[in-house]
Write a protein that holds these residues in place. Structure first.
Motif, PDB file in Angstrom:
ATOM      1  N   UNK A 195       0.834  -1.295   0.570  1.00  0.00           N
ATOM      2  CA  UNK A 195      -0.122   0.172   0.696  1.00  0.00           C
ATOM      3  C   UNK A 195       0.875   0.946   0.025  1.00  0.00           C
ATOM      4  N   UNK A 196       2.031   1.544   0.837  1.00  0.00           N
ATOM      5  CA  UNK A 196       2.510   2.156   0.798  1.00  0.00           C
ATOM      6  C   UNK A 196       3.703   2.497  -0.497  1.00  0.00           C
ATOM      7  N   UNK A 197       3.829   2.207  -1.771  1.00  0.00           N
ATOM      8  CA  UNK A 197       4.226   2.152  -2.965  1.00  0.00           C
ATOM      9  C   UNK A 197       5.893   1.255  -2.517  1.00  0.00           C
ATOM     10  N   UNK A 198       5.792   0.223  -1.553  1.00  0.00           N
ATOM     11  CA  UNK A 198       6.895  -0.366  -1.476  1.00  0.00           C
ATOM     12  C   UNK A 198       6.616  -1.351  -2.026  1.00  0.00           C
ATOM     13  N   UNK A 199       7.446  -2.916  -2.690  1.00  0.00           N
ATOM     14  CA  UNK A 199       7.032  -3.999  -2.075  1.00  0.00           C
ATOM     15  C   UNK A 199       7.986  -5.381  -1.799  1.00  0.00           C
ATOM     16  N   UNK A 200       6.788  -6.538  -1.788  1.00  0.00           N
ATOM     17  CA  UNK A 200       7.787  -7.033  -0.517  1.00  0.00           C
ATOM     18  C   UNK A 200       7.807  -7.949  -1.841  1.00  0.00           C
ATOM     19  N   UNK A 201       8.294  -9.709  -0.899  1.00  0.00           N
ATOM     20  CA  UNK A 201       8.129 -10.971  -1.695  1.00  0.00           C
ATOM     21  C   UNK A 201       8.192 -11.563  -0.131  1.00  0.00           C
ATOM     22  N   UNK A 202       7.779 -12.902  -1.134  1.00  0.00           N
ATOM     23  CA  UNK A 202       7.592 -13.781  -0.316  1.00  0.00           C
ATOM     24  C   UNK A 202       8.288 -15.425  -0.696  1.00  0.00           C
ATOM     25  N   UNK A 203       8.450 -15.960  -0.171  1.00  0.00           N
ATOM     26  CA  UNK A 203       9.142 -16.950  -0.599  1.00  0.00           C
ATOM     27  C   UNK A 203       8.430 -18.245   0.148  1.00  0.00           C
ATOM     28  N   UNK A 204       7.759 -19.397  -0.656  1.00  0.00           N
ATOM     29  CA  UNK A 204       7.544 -20.360  -0.327  1.00  0.00           C
ATOM     30  C   UNK A 204       8.140 -21.788  -0.263  1.00  0.00           C
ATOM     31  N   UNK A 205       9.029 -22.629   0.320  1.00  0.00           N
ATOM     32  CA  UNK A 205       9.082 -23.812   0.186  1.00  0.00           C
ATOM     33  C   UNK A 205       8.476 -25.066   0.995  1.00  0.00           C
ATOM     34  N   UNK A 206       8.922 -25.838   0.874  1.00  0.00           N
ATOM     35  CA  UNK A 206       8.724 -27.160   0.945  1.00  0.00           C
ATOM     36  C   UNK A 206      10.081 -28.298   2.105  1.00  0.00           C
ATOM     37  N   UNK A 207       9.625 -28.138   3.492  1.00  0.00           N
ATOM     38  CA  UNK A 207      10.930 -29.057   4.069  1.00  0.00           C
ATOM     39  C   UNK A 207      10.502 -30.463   3.314  1.00  0.00           C
ATOM     40  N   UNK A 208      11.720 -31.037   3.252  1.00  0.00           N
ATOM     41  CA  UNK A 208      11.980 -32.412   2.360  1.00  0.00           C
ATOM     42  C   UNK A 208      11.632 -33.332   3.985  1.00  0.00           C
ATOM     43  N   UNK A 209      12.013 -33.361   4.627  1.00  0.00           N
ATOM     44  CA  UNK A 209      12.346 -34.056   6.172  1.00  0.00           C
ATOM     45  C   UNK A 209      11.748 -34.005   6.689  1.00  0.00           C
ATOM     46  N   UNK A 210      10.629 -32.567   6.912  1.00  0.00           N
ATOM     47  CA  UNK A 210       9.776 -32.551   8.105  1.00  0.00           C
ATOM     48  C   UNK A 210       7.914 -32.567   7.159  1.00  0.00           C
ATOM     49  N   UNK A 211       8.313 -32.582   5.322  1.00  0.00           N
ATOM     50  CA  UNK A 211       7.083 -32.085   4.865  1.00  0.00           C
ATOM     51  C   UNK A 211       6.526 -31.355   6.050  1.00  0.00           C
ATOM     52  N   UNK A 212       7.212 -30.222   6.449  1.00  0.00           N
ATOM     53  CA  UNK A 212       6.240 -28.744   6.709  1.00  0.00           C
ATOM     54  C   UNK A 212       6.708 -27.604   5.234  1.00  0.00           C
ATOM     55  N   UNK A 213       5.729 -26.753   5.276  1.00  0.00           N
ATOM     56  CA  UNK A 213       5.902 -25.776   4.787  1.00  0.00           C
ATOM     57  C   UNK A 213       6.556 -24.425   5.060  1.00  0.00           C
ATOM     58  N   UNK A 214       7.752 -23.728   4.521  1.00  0.00           N
ATOM     59  CA  UNK A 214       8.857 -22.959   4.989  1.00  0.00           C
ATOM     60  C   UNK A 214       7.487 -21.850   4.394  1.00  0.00           C
TER      61      UNK A 214
END
Length: 51
Positions: free
Chosen positions: A8-27
């Motif tokens: 909203x404030x004329x800036x940008x954001x990033x989102x990194x989504x990954x999957x931890x193969x050992x535990x099966x959980x998302x980061x």
């Protein structure tokens, strides 16, 4: 997966989504406050290489 989104404030954001193969959980890592899309993408790529 890397996503770049405008904020909203004329800036940008990033989102990194990954999957931890050992535990099966998302980061999910979110960082906000970049001046341009390119700056956000460079920071996201650097962070993903670090992980």
């Amino acid at each position: 997966m890397i996503s770049i989104k405008p904020c909203d404030d004329n800036t940008f954001s990033y989102v990194i989504e990954s999957l931890d193969r050992e535990t099966g959980k998302r980061k999910r890592i979110v960082r906000k406050g970049f001046a341009s899309k390119n700056e956000a993408m460079e920071a996201a790529e650097a962070k993903s290489k670090e992980m």
